[in-house]
Scaffold this motif. Structure first.
Motif, PDB file in Angstrom:
ATOM      1  N   MET A   1      -2.776  -6.785  -4.755  1.00 31.82           N
ATOM      2  CA  MET A   1      -2.775  -6.622  -3.294  1.00 31.82           C
ATOM      3  C   MET A   1      -3.833  -7.506  -2.654  1.00 31.82           C
ATOM      4  O   MET A   1      -3.599  -8.106  -1.603  1.00 31.82           O
ATOM      5  CB  MET A   1      -3.007  -5.153  -2.916  1.00 31.82           C
ATOM      6  CG  MET A   1      -1.740  -4.316  -3.038  1.00 31.82           C
ATOM      7  SD  MET A   1      -1.759  -2.857  -1.987  1.00 31.82           S
ATOM      8  CE  MET A   1      -2.918  -1.848  -2.834  1.00 31.82           C
TER       9      MET A   1
ATOM     10  N   ASN B   1       0.833  -1.206   0.000  1.00 29.61           N
ATOM     11  CA  ASN B   1       0.000   0.000   0.000  1.00 29.61           C
ATOM     12  C   ASN B   1       0.870   1.260   0.000  1.00 29.61           C
ATOM     13  O   ASN B   1       0.482   2.293  -0.527  1.00 29.61           O
ATOM     14  CB  ASN B   1      -1.002  -0.007   1.165  1.00 29.61           C
ATOM     15  CG  ASN B   1      -0.346  -0.327   2.484  1.00 29.61           C
ATOM     16  OD1 ASN B   1       0.673  -1.023   2.511  1.00 29.61           O
ATOM     17  ND2 ASN B   1      -0.886   0.185   3.563  1.00 29.61           N
TER      18      ASN B   1
ATOM     19  N   ALA C   1       1.702   2.015  -3.542  1.00 32.45           N
ATOM     20  CA  ALA C   1       0.572   2.661  -4.216  1.00 32.45           C
ATOM     21  C   ALA C   1       0.530   4.159  -3.918  1.00 32.45           C
ATOM     22  O   ALA C   1       0.269   4.976  -4.806  1.00 32.45           O
ATOM     23  CB  ALA C   1      -0.732   1.993  -3.789  1.00 32.45           C
ATOM     24  N   ILE C   2       0.806   4.513  -2.682  1.00 31.00           N
ATOM     25  CA  ILE C   2       0.803   5.939  -2.317  1.00 31.00           C
ATOM     26  C   ILE C   2       1.897   6.683  -3.076  1.00 31.00           C
ATOM     27  O   ILE C   2       1.683   7.744  -3.654  1.00 31.00           O
ATOM     28  CB  ILE C   2       0.993   6.096  -0.788  1.00 31.00           C
ATOM     29  CG1 ILE C   2      -0.235   5.549  -0.059  1.00 31.00           C
ATOM     30  CG2 ILE C   2       1.231   7.553  -0.424  1.00 31.00           C
ATOM     31  CD1 ILE C   2      -0.053   5.420   1.440  1.00 31.00           C
TER      32      ILE C   2
ATOM     33  N   TRP D   1       1.509  -5.280   7.777  1.00 32.40           N
ATOM     34  CA  TRP D   1       0.572  -5.557   6.674  1.00 32.40           C
ATOM     35  C   TRP D   1       0.032  -6.983   6.754  1.00 32.40           C
ATOM     36  O   TRP D   1      -1.161  -7.229   6.600  1.00 32.40           O
ATOM     37  CB  TRP D   1       1.304  -5.317   5.347  1.00 32.40           C
ATOM     38  CG  TRP D   1       0.618  -5.796   4.115  1.00 32.40           C
ATOM     39  CD1 TRP D   1      -0.686  -5.565   3.756  1.00 32.40           C
ATOM     40  CD2 TRP D   1       1.192  -6.594   3.080  1.00 32.40           C
ATOM     41  NE1 TRP D   1      -0.945  -6.168   2.553  1.00 32.40           N
ATOM     42  CE2 TRP D   1       0.190  -6.806   2.109  1.00 32.40           C
ATOM     43  CE3 TRP D   1       2.463  -7.124   2.864  1.00 32.40           C
ATOM     44  CZ2 TRP D   1       0.415  -7.548   0.946  1.00 32.40           C
ATOM     45  CZ3 TRP D   1       2.690  -7.844   1.708  1.00 32.40           C
ATOM     46  CH2 TRP D   1       1.682  -8.060   0.765  1.00 32.40           C
TER      47      TRP D   1
END
Lengths: 499, 310
Positions: free
Chosen positions: B187, B148, B151-152, B215
């Motif tokens: 993901m 994640n 992705a940011i 995670w």
């Protein structure tokens, strides 16, 4: 930064031009100490007996609050854990961890809309770094270097001299026995978007402070140019510009001590240009006041020394890298003193001093990862041509010095924290003129000074270094066997290292 | 006469600089990626519109890189520097930035992207003391171990590329959309695949896996380094071994660039698996891109957990 090898080096004590700077230095020191105090401590409140009951009740309240906070924190971390277990998707911006009192609010990135085609407005400044250190973000990097040693010499160090070489005040090797060497305070920071600045003050063990480096440097000059101004160590050669706490040996090589008074720095400006090529190519030039050795007297209206250098470098595969350089230093000296180990003036030179300096460094690290093992080879060649007048008290007799020196060293880190190094240094002088009389300091007596050292270093972390060095010093006719044990400790900010 | 000589040198340098400026007119955006994961991400979004130089490889410790001349030369002409930040590169990146004489990539400019500035960081220390080792005051910098975060950073990188090279803004956006579609699918898949790892206890070589551990809901039971940045010592490993007898763990993980001997020594004696993880793109043969990085990481851990925890 530190100058552990030469407690003798204090411009103020020996150079008349530096006296004023040294007199100013206690105030510099005072400012730094004040800054340290303000930055590092919160002043304790004075407590009185009558207030103790009140304080106790306050303490109880504080403990209760802390217990409450702990409960909240535990709950929150359970909640966070729970959230983390769920698959996180990025199309929604709400999956960020919930704000918690213990952590700073996460900076939510300005997410581009998944479907939006219009470019987002300029946002380089919008998201800002998060973190608890942000309150100190504008304070300069602050660090101090502690440095102490035990030295043993088989010949008295008070008899130090390099036959044939009129040396300045910092060429010697220090005293016998236990001692601390110069401690150092260093402040460095980006000043604004245009400038970077750095101040290094060294504190001599016998008292007094010396501004070792104080310079600014441009960050955003165009065309690959960088301008540096102030007092700084010259970029000539390879080793000269490094602060000595980066070194792997206790002392600097013999030619650096003889030709550059260990480390050449002065007040002036430097301009460097980095070529826009994939191979590293750098050209540079410097103009200095001409007060520091090998210059003297601040000739040419205070621009008596200049130099130029070229450096090239690159990689060979992943495991090897190299850098080579050629430098030329020109100084015009008036009444430049030469000293013996006790600080007495033993010679005086006026004339031109030219130094040609070639350097090579080659480093190896398996796959470019120096953590477990690495090796460095480094070598520099010096040729000096000095012409002018020389005398013991005043320069009266003709003197032509053609002097040559070199050193080569290899340092192998064979496992993390441990390294071993070997170095050989050698000098050769061919002096002529009426000033070269039998037994004078310009007379080599047919001797070639040389010195061999082996060093074992232990670095527990990047911040602490301990080293044991043995040397066979044939600088003079009588061979001197030396042993040194030294620590160098870095407190505070993590400095980045140059290649 | 001396003055003339000096003036000549400076004029020559200025002239050379001008020539360099003219010669450096290039078409695509030149990216200097400090770590391979950011190079891989830039490849996904930039593709043919960018040229990428990767400063480090997966077999190098990103904390300890030498500010080599080759890196300075490459940064000199970069349009965008992508670093991890959070002081990961503090031992070398500041030198490169200062020496590169490149105004476009200085911190604060659009050409400088520190990825960790945009993600929520874990393990932000409340007190900073070097006795705790070489800790990072801004928090754990190894953000690439959780997808994640990737992705940011992809979103931030998109904006920067569009800002630096508006001409190709649509192309960047299209590739970003495509990448994010695949990434979100992946993901979800990884989350399902890694379900058996939930609650699994593990030892790590360095505190390099905090984001992955959180995670996947794993539990970090200790580090082989006595404190961050200090290599494992025999006494510390012996202590860990004694502790493992009371509280066993399923595996020991280490990064491709780390020395495997300490992990293997302990794993042999505790009869558990020592698992080499890629840590970044290129760390293992299967980690050829960002997708391969996570596929292989999860695959290797599942294999280790499966064999030791029937």
């Amino acid at each position: 930064m530190n100058r552990y090898i030469k407690p003798m080096r204090l411009y103020g004590r020996l150079h008349p031009m530096r006296k004023s700077q040294r007199q100013n230095s206690p105030s510099v020191l005072a400012i730094i100490v004040c800054a340290l105090v303000l930055a590092g401590t919160s002043l304790p409140m004075e407590s009185r007996a009558s207030e103790s009951a009140e304080i106790n009740s306050l303490k109880q309240q504080l403990e209760q609050t802390q217990a409450l906070l702990r409960q909240i924190q535990q709950r929150l971390s359970r909640l966070e854990q729970h959230q983390a277990d769920k698959p996180s998707t990025v199309a929604t911006t709400k999956t960020d961890a919930p704000p918690s009192p213990a952590r700073p609010q996460p900076v939510r990135p300005v997410m581009p809309q998944y479907t939006a085609q219009a470019p987002q407005p300029a946002q380089a400044s919008a998201p800002s770094p998060s973190g608890t250190a942000s309150a100190n973000a504008f304070n300069p990097q602050l660090s101090a270097v502690l440095n102490g040693s035990y030295m043993a010499f088989s010949q008295p160090p008070s008899g130090f001299a390099i036959p044939g070489f009129p040396v300045s005040d910092a060429a010697g090797l220090g005293k016998r026995g236990f001692g601390i060497n110069e401690s150092e305070l260093d402040l460095a920071s980006n000043i604004d978007n245009l400038f970077y600045g750095s101040l290094t003050v060294s504190l001599a063990p016998e008292g007094g402070a010396n501004v070792e480096e104080a310079f600014l440097q441009t960050l955003t000059a165009p065309f690959g140019m960088t301008l540096k101004a102030g007092r700084f160590f010259s970029g000539i050669g390879y080793l000269n510009q490094f602060h000595s706490h980066h070194d792997d040996f206790i002392d600097r090589p013999l030619p650096n001590r003889a030709f550059l008074n260990t480390q050449f720095g002065d007040d002036g400006v430097q301009l460097r240009w980095l070529a826009p090529t994939d191979t590293f190519l750098e050209l540079g030039g410097e103009i200095f006041s001409g007060r520091a050795f090998p210059g003297a007297g601040g000739t040419l209206r205070g621009q008596g020394t200049w130099d130029a250098f070229i450096n090239v470098g690159g990689d060979i595969g992943y495991s090897q890298s190299w850098k080579a350089g050629l430098s030329y230093l020109h100084a015009r000296s008036v009444a430049r003193n030469a000293f013996d180990a006790a600080g007495n003036t033993v010679g005086n030179f006026s004339g031109n001093s030219r130094l040609l300096l070639a350097s090579l460094v080659w480093k190896w690290a398996p796959n470019g990862n120096p953590v477990n093992q690495n090796f460095r080879f480094q070598s520099e060649f010096f040729y000096r041509h000095e012409r002018g007048l020389f005398g013991t008290v005043t320069p009266v007799s003709s003197y032509l010095g053609r002097q040559f020196g070199w050193y080569a060293e290899g340092v192998y880190q064979f496992k993390p924290a441990w390294r071993i190094g070997l170095r050989h240094s050698e000098l050769f002088a061919n002096n002529s003129g009426a000033a070269v009389t039998f037994g004078s300091i310009l007379d080599t007596g047919g001797h070639r000074p040389r010195r061999d050292s082996v060093v074992l270093g232990y670095n527990n972390s990047e911040f602490s270094r301990i080293r044991l060095q043995g040397s066979r010093d044939a600088t003079q006719n009588k061979v001197d066997y030396q042993m040194g044990l030294q620590y160098v400790m870095l407190l505070g900010a993590h400095g980045a290292h140059q290649f | 006469m001396k003055l003339h000589k000096r003036m000549m040198i400076f004029t020559l340098m200025l002239g050379a600089a001008m020539t360099g400026f003219v010669a450096s007119a290039w078409a695509d955006v030149r990216i200097f990626a400090c770590e391979p994961e950011w190079a891989a991400l830039a490849t996904e979004i930039g593709a043919g519109d960018v040229s990428i130089y990767t400063a480090t490889n997966a077999l190098q410790d990103p904390h300890h890189i030498q500010a080599r001349p080759s890196l300075i030369a490459r940064m000199r002409r970069a349009d965008l520097v992508i670093a991890t930040g959070a002081q990961l590169e503090i031992g070398w990146l500041p030198v490169l930035l200062r020496q590169s004489a490149n105004p476009a990539v200085q911190p604060g400019q659009a050409g400088y992207l520190a990825a960790a500035d945009y993600v929520h960081k874990l393990e932000v220390p409340t007190s900073v003391d070097r006795a705790q080792g070489d800790i990072h005051p801004g928090g754990n910098p190894h953000i690439q171990t959780a997808p994640n975060n990737i992705a940011i950073v992809a979103g931030v990188l998109l904006q920067r590329l569009q800002q630096i090279d508006p001409e190709h803004a649509d192309a960047y956006q299209a590739r970003y959309n495509n990448f994010m579609g695949r990434w979100n699918t992946a993901m979800t898949r990884w989350q399902q695949q890694a379900a058996p790892l939930h609650g699994v206890r593990l030892l790590v070589y360095h505190k390099g896996w905090a984001y992955m551990i959180r995670w996947l809901g794993m539990v970090e039971a200790g580090t082989l380094e006595p404190v961050p940045g200090v290599p494992p010592t025999t006494s510390h490993l012996s202590n860990l071994l004694a502790k493992l007898k009371q509280q066993p763990v399923a595996m020991i993980v280490y990064a491709a660039y780390q020395d495997s001997r300490a992990a293997e020594w302990l794993a042999d004696r505790a009869h558990i698996a020592a698992v080499k993880l890629p840590f970044t793109v290129g760390g293992t043969d299967a980690a050829i891109d960002l997708f391969g990085l996570y596929n292989d990481t999860i695959h290797r851990m599942l294999a280790a957990a499966g064999s030791k925890q029937p």
